[in-house]
Design a protein around this motif. Structure first.
Motif, short mmCIF file in Angstrom:
data_model
loop_
_atom_site.label_atom_id
_atom_site.label_comp_id
_atom_site.label_asym_id
_atom_site.label_seq_id
_atom_site.Cartn_x
_atom_site.Cartn_y
_atom_site.Cartn_z
N ASP A 96 49.22 52.66 25.22
CA ASP A 96 49.95 51.90 24.20
C ASP A 96 49.20 50.62 23.86
O ASP A 96 49.09 50.23 22.69
CB ASP A 96 51.37 51.56 24.68
CG ASP A 96 52.29 52.77 24.63
OD1 ASP A 96 51.93 53.77 23.95
OD2 ASP A 96 53.35 52.74 25.28
N LEU A 97 48.70 49.98 24.90
CA LEU A 97 47.98 48.72 24.71
C LEU A 97 46.69 48.95 23.91
O LEU A 97 46.36 48.20 22.99
CB LEU A 97 47.66 48.17 26.10
CG LEU A 97 47.49 46.69 26.27
CD1 LEU A 97 48.78 45.96 25.94
CD2 LEU A 97 47.10 46.40 27.72
N LEU A 98 45.94 50.01 24.28
CA LEU A 98 44.68 50.28 23.59
C LEU A 98 44.92 50.71 22.15
O LEU A 98 44.08 50.49 21.27
CB LEU A 98 43.89 51.37 24.33
CG LEU A 98 43.50 51.10 25.78
CD1 LEU A 98 42.67 52.27 26.32
CD2 LEU A 98 42.70 49.81 25.91
N GLU A 99 46.09 51.33 21.94
CA GLU A 99 46.39 51.87 20.60
C GLU A 99 47.08 50.84 19.69
O GLU A 99 47.27 51.11 18.49
CB GLU A 99 47.29 53.11 20.74
CG GLU A 99 46.60 54.30 21.44
CD GLU A 99 47.58 55.29 22.07
OE1 GLU A 99 48.82 55.12 21.87
OE2 GLU A 99 47.14 56.19 22.79
N ALA A 100 47.47 49.68 20.26
CA ALA A 100 48.32 48.74 19.51
C ALA A 100 47.63 48.15 18.28
O ALA A 100 48.25 47.98 17.23
CB ALA A 100 48.80 47.62 20.44
N ASP A 101 46.34 47.83 18.42
CA ASP A 101 45.61 47.21 17.32
C ASP A 101 44.64 48.24 16.75
O ASP A 101 43.70 48.65 17.44
CB ASP A 101 44.85 45.99 17.87
CG ASP A 101 43.91 45.38 16.83
OD1 ASP A 101 43.85 45.89 15.69
OD2 ASP A 101 43.22 44.39 17.18
N ASP A 102 44.85 48.65 15.50
CA ASP A 102 44.03 49.76 15.01
C ASP A 102 42.60 49.34 14.68
O ASP A 102 41.78 50.16 14.30
CB ASP A 102 44.72 50.54 13.89
CG ASP A 102 44.82 49.74 12.60
OD1 ASP A 102 44.35 48.57 12.60
OD2 ASP A 102 45.36 50.28 11.62
N GLN A 103 42.29 48.07 14.84
CA GLN A 103 40.90 47.61 14.69
C GLN A 103 40.16 47.58 16.03
O GLN A 103 38.94 47.37 16.08
CB GLN A 103 40.87 46.19 14.08
CG GLN A 103 41.38 46.14 12.66
CD GLN A 103 40.66 47.13 11.75
OE1 GLN A 103 39.45 47.09 11.63
NE2 GLN A 103 41.42 48.04 11.14
N PHE A 104 40.91 47.77 17.11
CA PHE A 104 40.29 47.68 18.44
C PHE A 104 39.35 48.87 18.66
O PHE A 104 39.70 50.02 18.38
CB PHE A 104 41.36 47.65 19.54
CG PHE A 104 40.77 47.73 20.92
CD1 PHE A 104 40.14 46.63 21.48
CD2 PHE A 104 40.83 48.92 21.65
CE1 PHE A 104 39.57 46.71 22.75
CE2 PHE A 104 40.27 48.99 22.91
CZ PHE A 104 39.63 47.89 23.46
N LEU A 105 38.15 48.58 19.17
CA LEU A 105 37.16 49.62 19.43
C LEU A 105 36.90 49.67 20.94
O LEU A 105 36.60 48.63 21.54
CB LEU A 105 35.86 49.29 18.68
CG LEU A 105 34.67 50.20 18.91
CD1 LEU A 105 34.93 51.60 18.35
CD2 LEU A 105 33.42 49.61 18.25
N LEU A 106 37.02 50.82 21.51
CA LEU A 106 36.69 50.99 22.94
C LEU A 106 35.16 51.03 23.06
O LEU A 106 34.54 52.04 22.75
CB LEU A 106 37.31 52.28 23.49
CG LEU A 106 37.05 52.54 24.98
CD1 LEU A 106 37.67 51.46 25.87
CD2 LEU A 106 37.55 53.92 25.39
N ARG A 107 34.58 49.92 23.50
CA ARG A 107 33.12 49.82 23.58
C ARG A 107 32.63 50.32 24.93
O ARG A 107 32.00 49.60 25.70
CB ARG A 107 32.67 48.37 23.34
CG ARG A 107 32.93 47.93 21.93
CD ARG A 107 32.42 46.53 21.66
NE ARG A 107 32.80 46.13 20.31
CZ ARG A 107 32.12 46.43 19.21
NH1 ARG A 107 31.01 47.12 19.29
NH2 ARG A 107 32.57 46.04 18.04
N HIS A 108 32.91 51.55 25.21
CA HIS A 108 32.52 52.16 26.48
C HIS A 108 32.45 53.66 26.28
O HIS A 108 33.32 54.24 25.61
CB HIS A 108 33.56 51.82 27.56
CG HIS A 108 33.27 52.45 28.89
ND1 HIS A 108 32.41 51.88 29.81
CD2 HIS A 108 33.71 53.59 29.45
CE1 HIS A 108 32.33 52.66 30.87
NE2 HIS A 108 33.12 53.70 30.69
N GLY A 109 31.45 54.29 26.84
CA GLY A 109 31.35 55.75 26.71
C GLY A 109 29.95 56.19 27.08
O GLY A 109 29.01 55.38 27.07
#
Ligand code: PLP
Length: 402
Positions: free
Chosen positions: A274-287
């Protein structure tokens, strides 16, 4: 001339190696045609046994269709999507999501980074501290090296990642005291449900439940490192389910593919998602390049299908009864100092003067594979398909080698 291959966790001058060329069920063969009962599922991972043509076929079919394509947006592939769904559905976090990678160490680093990220997103970036238990093993990247509780493995690499503390592994009071003094700094506690590579230590009664409660009371996350305990080793899909604990993050690898392809991952709770999905501009910079590799995921899917179809989760306690009972009998005869284990993971602590590596070598000569661990413990973690007669061969070889 030393050989070109520098082996992992091995003296660089080591000369004795056993080339393993073939496997079937709980047995492997060397290049001389000698047979060994694999009492360790290779390195804690081969749940469904060796030589499964069904998994080889699934991987080959995938490779012929699409050998690989990455999963950074906007790309995805069906095996990765399906594997994530299948693993999440069986997990203690069935409304969560799965991140995929290729090893336990990558999974651990991912979970540690996510734990700190989550507190940052919650507006508490000062929560940085990672608490780990002595005798834990969490892999070898800088994060995992910083986390793991085996001091010799942490030495010699220069400065490790700051903000890691270790607590005595079975001491709830020490853990409680740390929470009292530094509870508002703690980002997460990382713990294996059953500590494996550090010596095989099941948790003391109630330990994990109390750990969960402490994390809740102080706003810290609980990371279950299930790289060994997952996928049937403790008779459940995940070890946390056996101990009735619901972690926030779960690392897995090894048994998810039984080693037929390198595969690992991290499960994230719904609250974290939920936290990661809350801001639709947030980018998971890991992978990782190979996150969601379709051939690895095809192996994982075929492996899960076998575990389920053959009811292999139910084998863990059957193996535990026979193997654990046999080891305890050796202890009763005075041949071993202590026997520890649960499900299908066991350790036997040898008497002072009995070197685990020497006993391992003598057992190898008798056609049985076990693994020496710190503290002169011999570990057992056989494929879940091991037969009783094969366990008896392991016990007999151990008896003669002590
Ligand atoms: N975490 C645990 C609990 C492990 O047992 C291991 C490996 O044994 C790891 C992490 C690291 O996994 P890998 O060797 O696949 O990087």
């Amino acid at each position: 001339m030393p050989r070109p291959l520098l082996h992992p966790f091995t003296r660089p001058v080591e000369e004795r190696f056993v080339p393993i060329v073939r496997g079937e069920g709980a047995v492997v063969w060397d290049d001389q045609g000698r047979e060994y009962v694999d009492g360790m599922g290779s390195l804690w991972y081969c749940q469904v046994g060796h030589g499964r043509a069904e998994i080889a076929d699934a991987v080959a079919a995938q490779m012929r269709t699409l050998e690989a394509f990455h999963t950074f947006a906007p790309y995805t592939n069906e095996p990765a999507e399906r594997l994530a769904a299948e693993v999440v559905a069986r997990s203690p976090l069935p409304d969560g999501r799965a991140f995929l990678c290729s090893s336990g160490s990558e999974a651990v680093d991912t979970a540690l980074k996510l734990a700190r990220l989550v507190h940052g997103l919650r507006g508490a970036p000062e929560r940085r501290l990672i608490v780990a238990r002595e005798h834990s093993y969490h892999g070898v990247t800088y994060g995992g090296t910083s986390a793991q509780g085996l001091a010799p493995n942490r030495a010699g690499w220069g400065e490790l990642v700051p903000g890691f503390v270790h607590v005595p592994h079975r001491d709830l009071e020490a853990l409680e005291a740390l929470f009292v003094s530094r509870g508002d700094e703690i980002a997460a506690v990382i713990s294996e449900p059953v500590q494996g590579a550090g010596g095989v230590f099941p948790p003391p009664e109630g330990y994990l439940t109390r750990l969960r409660r402490l994390c809740d009371e102080h706003g810290a996350l609980l990371i279950a490192d299930e790289v060994i305990c997952g996928f049937g080793r403790l008779g459940h899909w995940f070890g946390s389910q056996r101990f009735e604990v619901r972690p926030d993050l779960v690392t897995f690898a090894k048994g998810v593919s039984s080693g037929y392809q390198p595969l690992g991952g991290v499960l994230l709770s719904r609250a974290i998602c939920d936290l990661l999905e809350a801001d639709d501009q947030f980018l998971l910079r890991h992978g990782f390049t190979f996150s969601g590799h379709p051939c690895a995921c095809a192996a994982g899917l075929a492996n899960l299908a076998i575990l389920e179809r053959e009811g292999l989760l139910g084998r863990a306690d059957v193996i535990g009864e026979h193997l654990g009972g046999g080891l305890r009998a050796l202890q009763d005869e005075g041949r071993a100092r202590e026997v520890r284990g649960v499900g299908a993971i066991w350790g036997v602590a040898l008497h002072e003067g009995d070197r685990a590596a020497a006993v391992r070598d003598r057992m190898l000569d008798r056609g049985v594979i076990a693994r020496p661990l710190p503290g002169d413990v011999l570990a057992w973690c056989p494929p879940l398909v091991i037969e009783e007669a094969q366990i008896d061969r392991c016990l007999e070889a151990l008896r003669k080698s002590l």
